[in-house]
Design a protein around this motif. Structure first.
Motif, PDB file in Angstrom:
ATOM      1  N   GLY A  40       0.807  -1.213   0.000  1.00 33.16           N
ATOM      2  CA  GLY A  40       0.000   0.000   0.000  1.00 33.16           C
ATOM      3  C   GLY A  40       0.840   1.263   0.000  1.00 33.16           C
ATOM      4  N   THR A  41       1.961   1.221   0.704  1.00 31.87           N
ATOM      5  CA  THR A  41       2.852   2.386   0.722  1.00 31.87           C
ATOM      6  C   THR A  41       3.407   2.673  -0.664  1.00 31.87           C
ATOM      7  N   LEU A  42       3.905   1.638  -1.333  1.00 34.38           N
ATOM      8  CA  LEU A  42       4.444   1.829  -2.683  1.00 34.38           C
ATOM      9  C   LEU A  42       3.351   2.247  -3.659  1.00 34.38           C
ATOM     10  N   GLN A  43       2.164   1.688  -3.494  1.00 34.90           N
ATOM     11  CA  GLN A  43       1.030   2.057  -4.348  1.00 34.90           C
ATOM     12  C   GLN A  43       0.741   3.547  -4.227  1.00 34.90           C
ATOM     13  N   VAL A  44       0.763   4.044  -3.003  1.00 38.47           N
ATOM     14  CA  VAL A  44       0.480   5.457  -2.778  1.00 38.47           C
ATOM     15  C   VAL A  44       1.623   6.336  -3.288  1.00 38.47           C
ATOM     16  N   VAL A  45       2.845   5.857  -3.162  1.00 39.14           N
ATOM     17  CA  VAL A  45       3.976   6.604  -3.726  1.00 39.14           C
ATOM     18  C   VAL A  45       3.732   6.860  -5.207  1.00 39.14           C
ATOM     19  N   GLY A  46       3.253   5.827  -5.902  1.00 35.12           N
ATOM     20  CA  GLY A  46       2.958   5.994  -7.325  1.00 35.12           C
ATOM     21  C   GLY A  46       1.831   6.980  -7.576  1.00 35.12           C
ATOM     22  N   GLY A  47       0.752   6.868  -6.800  1.00 35.98           N
ATOM     23  CA  GLY A  47      -0.389   7.745  -7.006  1.00 35.98           C
ATOM     24  C   GLY A  47      -0.104   9.197  -6.684  1.00 35.98           C
ATOM     25  N   VAL A  48       0.751   9.428  -5.691  1.00 33.17           N
ATOM     26  CA  VAL A  48       1.055  10.800  -5.273  1.00 33.17           C
ATOM     27  C   VAL A  48       2.197  11.397  -6.078  1.00 33.17           C
ATOM     28  N   CYS A  49       3.293  10.663  -6.145  1.00 31.30           N
ATOM     29  CA  CYS A  49       4.532  11.240  -6.678  1.00 31.30           C
ATOM     30  C   CYS A  49       4.602  11.230  -8.205  1.00 31.30           C
ATOM     31  N   ILE A  50       4.144  10.161  -8.836  1.00 29.90           N
ATOM     32  CA  ILE A  50       4.321  10.064 -10.286  1.00 29.90           C
ATOM     33  C   ILE A  50       3.553  11.144 -11.040  1.00 29.90           C
ATOM     34  N   PRO A  51       2.240  11.339 -10.796  1.00 29.76           N
ATOM     35  CA  PRO A  51       1.546  12.395 -11.558  1.00 29.76           C
ATOM     36  C   PRO A  51       1.985  13.808 -11.178  1.00 29.76           C
ATOM     37  N   SER A  52       2.147  14.069  -9.878  1.00 34.47           N
ATOM     38  CA  SER A  52       2.367  15.441  -9.419  1.00 34.47           C
ATOM     39  C   SER A  52       3.821  15.878  -9.496  1.00 34.47           C
ATOM     40  N   PHE A  53       4.742  14.960  -9.225  1.00 38.98           N
ATOM     41  CA  PHE A  53       6.137  15.355  -9.094  1.00 38.98           C
ATOM     42  C   PHE A  53       7.045  14.847 -10.216  1.00 38.98           C
ATOM     43  N   ILE A  54       6.522  13.989 -11.073  1.00 39.93           N
ATOM     44  CA  ILE A  54       7.319  13.500 -12.201  1.00 39.93           C
ATOM     45  C   ILE A  54       6.662  13.890 -13.525  1.00 39.93           C
ATOM     46  N   ILE A  55       5.417  13.455 -13.724  1.00 36.77           N
ATOM     47  CA  ILE A  55       4.758  13.710 -15.006  1.00 36.77           C
ATOM     48  C   ILE A  55       4.441  15.196 -15.185  1.00 36.77           C
ATOM     49  N   SER A  56       3.853  15.831 -14.166  1.00 35.07           N
ATOM     50  CA  SER A  56       3.480  17.245 -14.303  1.00 35.07           C
ATOM     51  C   SER A  56       4.665  18.156 -14.615  1.00 35.07           C
ATOM     52  N   PRO A  57       5.786  18.056 -13.898  1.00 39.69           N
ATOM     53  CA  PRO A  57       6.928  18.910 -14.242  1.00 39.69           C
ATOM     54  C   PRO A  57       7.486  18.628 -15.631  1.00 39.69           C
ATOM     55  N   LEU A  58       7.479  17.362 -16.041  1.00 39.59           N
ATOM     56  CA  LEU A  58       8.014  17.022 -17.362  1.00 39.59           C
ATOM     57  C   LEU A  58       7.098  17.503 -18.485  1.00 39.59           C
ATOM     58  N   ALA A  59       5.789  17.382 -18.284  1.00 46.45           N
ATOM     59  CA  ALA A  59       4.848  17.699 -19.357  1.00 46.45           C
ATOM     60  C   ALA A  59       4.387  19.152 -19.345  1.00 46.45           C
ATOM     61  N   GLY A  60       4.365  19.789 -18.169  1.00 49.89           N
ATOM     62  CA  GLY A  60       3.858  21.149 -18.095  1.00 49.89           C
ATOM     63  C   GLY A  60       2.398  21.201 -18.532  1.00 49.89           C
ATOM     64  N   GLN A  61       2.090  22.096 -19.473  1.00 47.59           N
ATOM     65  CA  GLN A  61       0.730  22.222 -19.997  1.00 47.59           C
ATOM     66  C   GLN A  61       0.516  21.397 -21.262  1.00 47.59           C
ATOM     67  N   ASN A  62       1.495  20.572 -21.621  1.00 47.04           N
ATOM     68  CA  ASN A  62       1.388  19.712 -22.798  1.00 47.04           C
ATOM     69  C   ASN A  62       0.665  18.422 -22.391  1.00 47.04           C
ATOM     70  N   TYR A  63      -0.645  18.401 -22.580  1.00 49.22           N
ATOM     71  CA  TYR A  63      -1.419  17.259 -22.107  1.00 49.22           C
ATOM     72  C   TYR A  63      -1.172  16.000 -22.936  1.00 49.22           C
ATOM     73  N   ALA A  84       0.777  10.617 -22.440  1.00 51.56           N
ATOM     74  CA  ALA A  84       1.721   9.633 -22.979  1.00 51.56           C
ATOM     75  C   ALA A  84       2.578   9.052 -21.856  1.00 51.56           C
ATOM     76  N   LEU A  85       3.006   9.903 -20.937  1.00 52.84           N
ATOM     77  CA  LEU A  85       3.791   9.424 -19.799  1.00 52.84           C
ATOM     78  C   LEU A  85       2.930   8.586 -18.859  1.00 52.84           C
ATOM     79  N   GLY A  86       1.660   8.966 -18.714  1.00 48.47           N
ATOM     80  CA  GLY A  86       0.754   8.146 -17.918  1.00 48.47           C
ATOM     81  C   GLY A  86       0.573   6.764 -18.510  1.00 48.47           C
ATOM     82  N   SER A  87       0.511   6.687 -19.826  1.00 47.38           N
ATOM     83  CA  SER A  87       0.406   5.390 -20.503  1.00 47.38           C
ATOM     84  C   SER A  87       1.694   4.588 -20.372  1.00 47.38           C
ATOM     85  N   LEU A  88       2.832   5.273 -20.386  1.00 38.99           N
ATOM     86  CA  LEU A  88       4.112   4.591 -20.205  1.00 38.99           C
ATOM     87  C   LEU A  88       4.179   3.898 -18.848  1.00 38.99           C
TER      88      LEU A  88
END
Length: 410
Positions: free
Chosen positions: A347-370, A375-379
């Motif tokens: 559960g801890t690792l699951q939450v790490v993915g839900g919290v950190c991947i969209p907000s702290f990895i995908i969002s900074p990399l993609a910016g406003q480019n949805y 595409a990163l979410g699909s990856l």
């Protein structure tokens, strides 16, 4: 069938499952009210994209901080007590969100709202494993996980229909209070007459679970799965509204297609995997199909094709989660004795993915480019297919061997 097996099939198991389902459903409804009402909340609180992502995922942060401890404590003190305490914090957080006046207050209240579902999610395999047989475990987890899709779907489809954010938040808080009372009155740790599990120091439970390589692999797979799921369900309504010009209600309905797809997938996944007899290739194929459907859904024009592809994505996401979460009870080195601690790690690792991947990895990399964002979410979903192939095969084709090994371990 032994007498103990018959007790595990007590009809009361459906009461346990229903209350667990209701708990997770209202928790997800409360969380994803933020997503459906983003068009109001973002300007009202003057949130940046990063702050919005933090508010949306704040309930999952509670799971990040407490899942590990909740699992170990439940192994020692019981799931009912641990989750009941978590309910108190979540009721306060869910109900009083209407009183928030700034980003920090809203963030803290959303954090409190996530404590109960974090506690329950870590211990779901343990509680269900006490009531359902190993053959029914996948089905039970599938029904339980369907609550996440229903909860998200209800929030996305109905939140914009409330006259105000205050009325939406208060309604969710009252519903959570009612379910807490049901939890206190009707949840039981195990069927009457079932043997008690051995009582050991908390450190013993944690040590055994943490020493299992397979527990960590399941956790990593769920980390990528949750990262992909949150990228789509959490950010899709606002993306459809701001990028593709949909009105908020329509954007919420389109996003709810994904979440209701997860409901179908949660039920079908365990059934289909049981018939194939192989978990690893089934999960890998599902993850690959889901990744392709996710990015394709964003790229196609609005219409029937978009709806079908988003539904496919939801079904594939829904198929993966309950099968992966049932692993602790199937692993011979874990079983019912250490399932709480193993569920806490997962559960801890699951939450790490839900919290950190969209907000702290995908969002900074993609910016406003949805397009890049999804595409990163699909990856992330594609990476699930890689990790599951490293797990042992615990499908129905190998159940006899697993059952023998588990009996020896006990």
């Amino acid at each position: 069938m032994t007498g103990h097996a018959k007790q595990l099939l007590s009809p009361y198991r459906w009461v346990i499952l229903l209350i667990m389902w209701s708990t997770m459903c209202i928790a997800l409804t409360a969380q994803f009210q933020i997503s459906a009402l983003a068009y109001q909340i973002i300007p009202d609180f003057n949130l940046t994209p990063g702050q919005y992502g933090m508010v949306l995922t704040a309930p999952m942060l509670a799971g990040l901080f407490f899942s590990f401890a909740a699992g170990a404590l439940a192994d020692r003190w019981g799931v009912k007590r641990v989750v009941a305490v978590g309910f108190v914090f979540s009721i306060v957080g869910t109900f009083f969100r209407f009183s928030a006046e700034n980003f920090l207050q809203l963030f803290m209240l959303m954090f409190l709202a996530g404590i109960c579902p974090g506690f329950l999610n870590a211990n779901a395999p343990k509680l269900l494993g006490a009531w359902f047989s190993k053959e029914q475990m996948g089905m039970a987890m599938g029904v339980y996980f369907s609550a996440t899709g229903v909860g998200m779907g209800v929030a996305l489809a109905t939140s914009a229909l409330f006259p105000s954010t205050k009325s939406a938040f208060i309604t969710a808080g009252v519903a959570m209070l009612i379910i807490w009372l049901l939890w206190l009155l009707f949840i039981k740790a195990k069927p009457e007459g079932a043997p008690d599990l051995p009582v050991m120091p908390v450190t013993k439970y944690i040590g055994v679970a943490a020493g299992s390589k397979n527990v960590w692999l399941v956790g990593v797979a769920l980390m990528f799965l949750m990262g992909s799921s949150m990228a789509f369900t959490g950010f899709l309504p606002n993306a459809l509204h701001s990028e593709q010009g949909m009105n908020p209600a329509t954007a919420g309905l389109v996003a709810s297609i994904v979440t209701f797809g997860t409901v179908v997938g949660s039920i079908l996944g365990p059934v289909i995997s049981q018939r194939t007899g192989k978990l690893r290739p089934f999960l890998a194929l599902v993850a690959i199909l889901g990744a392709g459907a996710g990015i394709s859904a964003w790229l196609v024009p609005q219409g029937a094709a978009m709806a079908v592809l988003f539904a496919t994505l939801g079904v594939m996401l829904g198929m993966c989660a309950p099968i992966l979460m049932s692993f602790p009870m199937l692993l011979p080195e874990i079983g019912p004795v250490y399932a709480g601690s193993a569920g806490g790690i997962i559960g801890t690792l699951q939450v790490v993915g839900g919290v950190c991947i969209p907000s702290f990895i995908i969002s900074p990399l993609a910016g406003q480019n949805y397009t890049l964002f999804f595409a990163l979410g699909s990856l992330c979903l594609l990476l699930v297919s890689v990790v599951v192939l490293l797990l042992p095969e615990l499908g129905s084709g190998s159940r006899v061997k697993v059952g023998t090994d588990l009996a020896k371990a006990m």
